[in-house]
Design a protein around this motif. Sequence first.
Motif, PDB file in Angstrom:
ATOM      1  N   ILE A 149      67.779  61.019  17.454  1.00 45.67           N
ATOM      2  CA  ILE A 149      66.643  61.687  18.096  1.00 45.67           C
ATOM      3  C   ILE A 149      66.319  62.995  17.374  1.00 45.67           C
ATOM      4  CG2 ILE A 149      65.909  62.917  20.195  1.00 45.67           C
ATOM      5  CD1 ILE A 149      67.428  60.765  21.798  1.00 45.67           C
ATOM      6  N   LEU A 150      67.358  63.714  16.972  1.00 44.32           N
ATOM      7  CA  LEU A 150      67.176  65.039  16.375  1.00 44.32           C
ATOM      8  C   LEU A 150      66.687  64.983  14.924  1.00 44.32           C
ATOM      9  CD1 LEU A 150      70.362  66.747  17.844  1.00 44.32           C
ATOM     10  CD2 LEU A 150      67.990  67.214  18.484  1.00 44.32           C
ATOM     11  N   VAL A 151      67.255  64.092  14.101  1.00 43.08           N
ATOM     12  CA  VAL A 151      66.887  64.098  12.673  1.00 43.08           C
ATOM     13  C   VAL A 151      66.422  62.736  12.160  1.00 43.08           C
ATOM     14  CG1 VAL A 151      68.361  66.052  12.060  1.00 43.08           C
ATOM     15  CG2 VAL A 151      69.307  63.730  11.982  1.00 43.08           C
ATOM     16  N   GLY A 152      66.269  61.774  13.063  1.00 41.83           N
ATOM     17  CA  GLY A 152      65.856  60.429  12.642  1.00 41.83           C
ATOM     18  C   GLY A 152      64.496  60.402  11.975  1.00 41.83           C
ATOM     19  N   LYS A 153      63.551  61.168  12.511  1.00 45.92           N
ATOM     20  CA  LYS A 153      62.197  61.171  11.951  1.00 45.92           C
ATOM     21  C   LYS A 153      62.198  61.716  10.529  1.00 45.92           C
ATOM     22  CE  LYS A 153      57.452  62.468  13.089  1.00 45.92           C
ATOM     23  NZ  LYS A 153      56.582  63.163  14.068  1.00 45.92           N
ATOM     24  N   GLN A 154      62.908  62.844  10.328  1.00 41.67           N
ATOM     25  CA  GLN A 154      62.989  63.426   8.987  1.00 41.67           C
ATOM     26  C   GLN A 154      63.652  62.452   8.015  1.00 41.67           C
ATOM     27  OE1 GLN A 154      63.719  64.844  11.940  1.00 41.67           O
ATOM     28  NE2 GLN A 154      63.984  67.064  11.756  1.00 41.67           N
ATOM     29  N   PHE A 155      64.731  61.777   8.493  1.00 38.19           N
ATOM     30  CA  PHE A 155      65.442  60.841   7.627  1.00 38.19           C
ATOM     31  C   PHE A 155      64.538  59.680   7.215  1.00 38.19           C
ATOM     32  CE2 PHE A 155      68.046  57.109   6.800  1.00 38.19           C
ATOM     33  CZ  PHE A 155      68.951  57.609   5.876  1.00 38.19           C
ATOM     34  N   ILE A 156      63.794  59.105   8.162  1.00 38.44           N
ATOM     35  CA  ILE A 156      62.913  57.969   7.861  1.00 38.44           C
ATOM     36  C   ILE A 156      61.829  58.367   6.866  1.00 38.44           C
ATOM     37  CG2 ILE A 156      61.134  56.454   8.850  1.00 38.44           C
ATOM     38  CD1 ILE A 156      62.915  56.153  11.312  1.00 38.44           C
ATOM     39  N   LEU A 157      61.258  59.561   7.026  1.00 38.02           N
ATOM     40  CA  LEU A 157      60.210  60.020   6.111  1.00 38.02           C
ATOM     41  C   LEU A 157      60.741  60.192   4.683  1.00 38.02           C
ATOM     42  CD1 LEU A 157      58.282  62.603   8.331  1.00 38.02           C
ATOM     43  CD2 LEU A 157      57.494  60.365   7.564  1.00 38.02           C
ATOM     44  N   ILE A 158      61.987  60.678   4.562  1.00 35.74           N
ATOM     45  CA  ILE A 158      62.593  60.816   3.227  1.00 35.74           C
ATOM     46  C   ILE A 158      63.004  59.449   2.696  1.00 35.74           C
ATOM     47  CG2 ILE A 158      64.478  61.869   1.909  1.00 35.74           C
ATOM     48  CD1 ILE A 158      64.674  63.969   4.196  1.00 35.74           C
ATOM     49  N   TRP A 159      63.574  58.636   3.572  1.00 36.37           N
ATOM     50  CA  TRP A 159      64.179  57.353   3.197  1.00 36.37           C
ATOM     51  C   TRP A 159      63.137  56.279   2.893  1.00 36.37           C
ATOM     52  CZ3 TRP A 159      64.778  52.875   6.614  1.00 36.37           C
ATOM     53  CH2 TRP A 159      65.670  51.923   6.134  1.00 36.37           C
ATOM     54  N   ALA A 160      62.176  56.094   3.809  1.00 35.31           N
ATOM     55  CA  ALA A 160      61.180  55.027   3.662  1.00 35.31           C
ATOM     56  C   ALA A 160      59.873  55.535   3.054  1.00 35.31           C
ATOM     57  CB  ALA A 160      60.907  54.376   5.025  1.00 35.31           C
ATOM     58  N   GLY A 161      59.590  56.824   3.208  1.00 36.04           N
ATOM     59  CA  GLY A 161      58.366  57.392   2.655  1.00 36.04           C
ATOM     60  C   GLY A 161      57.315  57.646   3.720  1.00 36.04           C
ATOM     61  N   GLU A 162      56.220  58.259   3.303  1.00 33.75           N
ATOM     62  CA  GLU A 162      55.116  58.555   4.221  1.00 33.75           C
ATOM     63  C   GLU A 162      54.529  57.259   4.769  1.00 33.75           C
ATOM     64  OE1 GLU A 162      54.113  61.526   5.221  1.00 33.75           O
ATOM     65  OE2 GLU A 162      55.562  62.598   3.981  1.00 33.75           O
TER      66      GLU A 162
ATOM     67  N   TYR B 257      55.604  55.845   7.628  1.00 34.66           N
ATOM     68  CA  TYR B 257      56.562  55.162   8.503  1.00 34.66           C
ATOM     69  C   TYR B 257      56.968  56.035   9.701  1.00 34.66           C
ATOM     70  CZ  TYR B 257      57.021  51.398   5.132  1.00 34.66           C
ATOM     71  OH  TYR B 257      56.765  50.324   4.310  1.00 34.66           O
ATOM     72  N   GLU B 258      56.142  57.041  10.012  1.00 38.15           N
ATOM     73  CA  GLU B 258      56.455  57.922  11.143  1.00 38.15           C
ATOM     74  C   GLU B 258      56.595  57.129  12.446  1.00 38.15           C
ATOM     75  OE1 GLU B 258      53.963  58.294   9.088  1.00 38.15           O
ATOM     76  OE2 GLU B 258      53.931  60.322   8.228  1.00 38.15           O
ATOM     77  N   LEU B 259      55.755  56.097  12.589  1.00 43.84           N
ATOM     78  CA  LEU B 259      55.764  55.296  13.815  1.00 43.84           C
ATOM     79  C   LEU B 259      57.088  54.545  13.988  1.00 43.84           C
ATOM     80  CD1 LEU B 259      53.647  54.925  16.043  1.00 43.84           C
ATOM     81  CD2 LEU B 259      52.950  52.797  14.934  1.00 43.84           C
ATOM     82  N   SER B 260      57.769  54.258  12.891  1.00 42.85           N
ATOM     83  CA  SER B 260      59.062  53.553  12.954  1.00 42.85           C
ATOM     84  C   SER B 260      60.074  54.349  13.770  1.00 42.85           C
ATOM     85  CB  SER B 260      59.612  53.326  11.545  1.00 42.85           C
ATOM     86  OG  SER B 260      58.747  52.534  10.779  1.00 42.85           O
ATOM     87  N   TYR B 261      59.990  55.679  13.678  1.00 44.54           N
ATOM     88  CA  TYR B 261      60.905  56.548  14.431  1.00 44.54           C
ATOM     89  C   TYR B 261      60.725  56.342  15.935  1.00 44.54           C
ATOM     90  CZ  TYR B 261      62.544  60.884  16.640  1.00 44.54           C
ATOM     91  OH  TYR B 261      63.141  61.796  17.466  1.00 44.54           O
ATOM     92  N   TYR B 262      59.478  56.340  16.393  1.00 45.64           N
ATOM     93  CA  TYR B 262      59.216  56.208  17.835  1.00 45.64           C
ATOM     94  C   TYR B 262      59.545  54.797  18.330  1.00 45.64           C
ATOM     95  CZ  TYR B 262      56.896  60.633  17.042  1.00 45.64           C
ATOM     96  OH  TYR B 262      56.647  61.939  16.687  1.00 45.64           O
ATOM     97  N   ILE B 263      59.329  53.799  17.470  1.00 46.94           N
ATOM     98  CA  ILE B 263      59.722  52.431  17.823  1.00 46.94           C
ATOM     99  C   ILE B 263      61.236  52.354  17.992  1.00 46.94           C
ATOM    100  CG2 ILE B 263      59.908  50.065  16.892  1.00 46.94           C
ATOM    101  CD1 ILE B 263      57.097  50.605  15.617  1.00 46.94           C
ATOM    102  N   ALA B 264      61.964  52.972  17.051  1.00 47.48           N
ATOM    103  CA  ALA B 264      63.434  52.976  17.134  1.00 47.48           C
ATOM    104  C   ALA B 264      63.911  53.654  18.414  1.00 47.48           C
ATOM    105  CB  ALA B 264      64.021  53.676  15.905  1.00 47.48           C
ATOM    106  N   ILE B 265      63.307  54.781  18.758  1.00 47.49           N
ATOM    107  CA  ILE B 265      63.697  55.498  19.984  1.00 47.49           C
ATOM    108  C   ILE B 265      63.464  54.636  21.216  1.00 47.49           C
ATOM    109  CG2 ILE B 265      63.143  57.460  21.486  1.00 47.49           C
ATOM    110  CD1 ILE B 265      64.729  58.276  19.054  1.00 47.49           C
ATOM    111  N   LEU B 266      62.306  53.967  21.279  1.00 49.41           N
ATOM    112  CA  LEU B 266      62.001  53.104  22.426  1.00 49.41           C
ATOM    113  C   LEU B 266      63.013  51.970  22.569  1.00 49.41           C
ATOM    114  CD1 LEU B 266      58.085  52.809  22.307  1.00 49.41           C
ATOM    115  CD2 LEU B 266      59.457  53.654  24.230  1.00 49.41           C
ATOM    116  N   LEU B 267      63.507  51.466  21.449  1.00 47.78           N
ATOM    117  CA  LEU B 267      64.483  50.377  21.490  1.00 47.78           C
ATOM    118  C   LEU B 267      65.896  50.871  21.767  1.00 47.78           C
ATOM    119  CD1 LEU B 267      63.268  48.242  18.427  1.00 47.78           C
ATOM    120  CD2 LEU B 267      62.779  47.844  20.849  1.00 47.78           C
ATOM    121  N   MET B 268      66.231  52.051  21.228  1.00 49.17           N
ATOM    122  CA  MET B 268      67.605  52.548  21.307  1.00 49.17           C
ATOM    123  C   MET B 268      67.959  53.140  22.668  1.00 49.17           C
ATOM    124  SD  MET B 268      67.791  54.250  17.489  1.00 49.17           S
ATOM    125  CE  MET B 268      69.422  55.000  17.620  1.00 49.17           C
TER     126      MET B 268
END
Length: 503
Positions: free
Chosen positions: A322-335, A337-348
């Motif tokens: 929750i705290l650093v997942g969004k930053q990690f996804i943006l570095i890891w997958a690239g610009e 994919y911000e929505l992937s973070y919120y999808i992950a939170i909804l599932l987790m």
Amino acid sequence: MKNNIKTATIISYITLIAGNVISIVYTPIMLTTLGRGEYGLFTLVNTIISYIYLLDMGLGNAVIRYNSKYMAENNEQGLKKINGMFLVLYCIIAVLGIIIGILIYFNLGNIFSNGLNITEIQQIKLMFIVALVNLAFAFPLNVFSGIIMANERFIFTKVLALIRAVLNPIIMVSVLALGQRALGMLIASTIFNILLGIANIIYCFKTLKIKMKFLGFDEGILAEIFRYSFFIFLSAIAYRIYWSTDQFILGMFVGAAPIAIYSIGSQFNGYFISFSNVISNMFLPKLTKLATEENKKELMSILVKISRIQFFIASFILIGFILVGKQFILIWAGEGYELSYYIAILLMVPQIFSIIQSLFATMLEAMSKHRVKALIYLGVAIFNLVLSLFLVQILGSIGCALGTAIGMTINSLLNNWYYKFKLNLDMAYYWKNIINLAWPATLCLVLGYMLIRFINPINYIGILLFAIIFSIAYLLIFWILALNKYEKSLIKSVFMKFKSKLN
């Protein structure tokens, strides 16, 4: 045999860690090379194939069960007949799978006409043919992996799984480096899977010296096998509806790129589940014994003990994400994919309830009460499907994730109702012990937000620095405010073993 199981368990943990770490490294390479559209199509093909794989109907478990049964009875003739029957059954299922696959192939254009363009439909058709060949070989090969498991040759099985986890991504990256794309990856994966299957066949005939007889079907045994497999089959259907349908729905109504975005979020949920559940297996034998003896007081004690440990691990991972997942996804997958973070939170977030109660499923199997859980799971999965079909047309990818999250929440509520009112377990005592851990976790979340404002992790080094400081703070807060003597002794023993290894 004890050393065999211990070594196999160690290899399992190595495979889990190696597989997830390699996946984290390998996925951005695949995303960059293929692009969101083709990666989405690649994911969609695997999703469709996973539905055809449901034709297995739980027979893989039956292969292990009946081989173990006849070996215990020293019934060599029975072993030859049952394995011959399983191989014939799986070959029939493979042919049926190919027929269903061909029907799907000729209707892919109609199914995805609203979400995919003509070029994407042509691509998916080519990939689907290769994936279908992979599936056709996978069915009969299941017999041999089941026989190896029944013979308790766990080390061989786990080493093969480790080889798959390490080599498969390396092969995929090599294929991409040679200029091939998703179709080439599927062809290489199919060849690799067949080679591993051949290794199982050689091991069965050369090392285990198995023999097979093809004398037709024993109707009594066949009926018994299908009765055993039926509720496993229902759970498998429910699982597929939960974790594969959303990509299918997005392909029908939205497009290929949103599938890729959703898949990245779902992938992090997969990491969450696998790392959170590592500790469970150590408690399975004792839990099964207590459930069989119907000692509900001691049973509840061990369930609470395990669930608190699961909560400690799962909340650490969830809060960190929750705290650093969004930053990690943006570095890891690239610009993009911000929505992937919120999808992950909804599932987790709702998934944490299933994680902390993961051993309740084992308890139900020991009590022969797993049928009700399977029916609840399937019923809620169908509700989730209908809800996701409605929400995707309003909210897109987020709608699918929201439908799944609501379904998981309802599933947890119904299961807890069943535990309390039908099994008469003291769920008030259970949740009181779990809730006692919730407020230290909330404190960690608040302090974590403050730490982020101070560190501002915008690269891998910043995220690593945050992870180290947060991990220490999390452990200290729980140590002081939440953990009991037993839990502290477990952590101390882990540190002592780690220290002894270093020395």
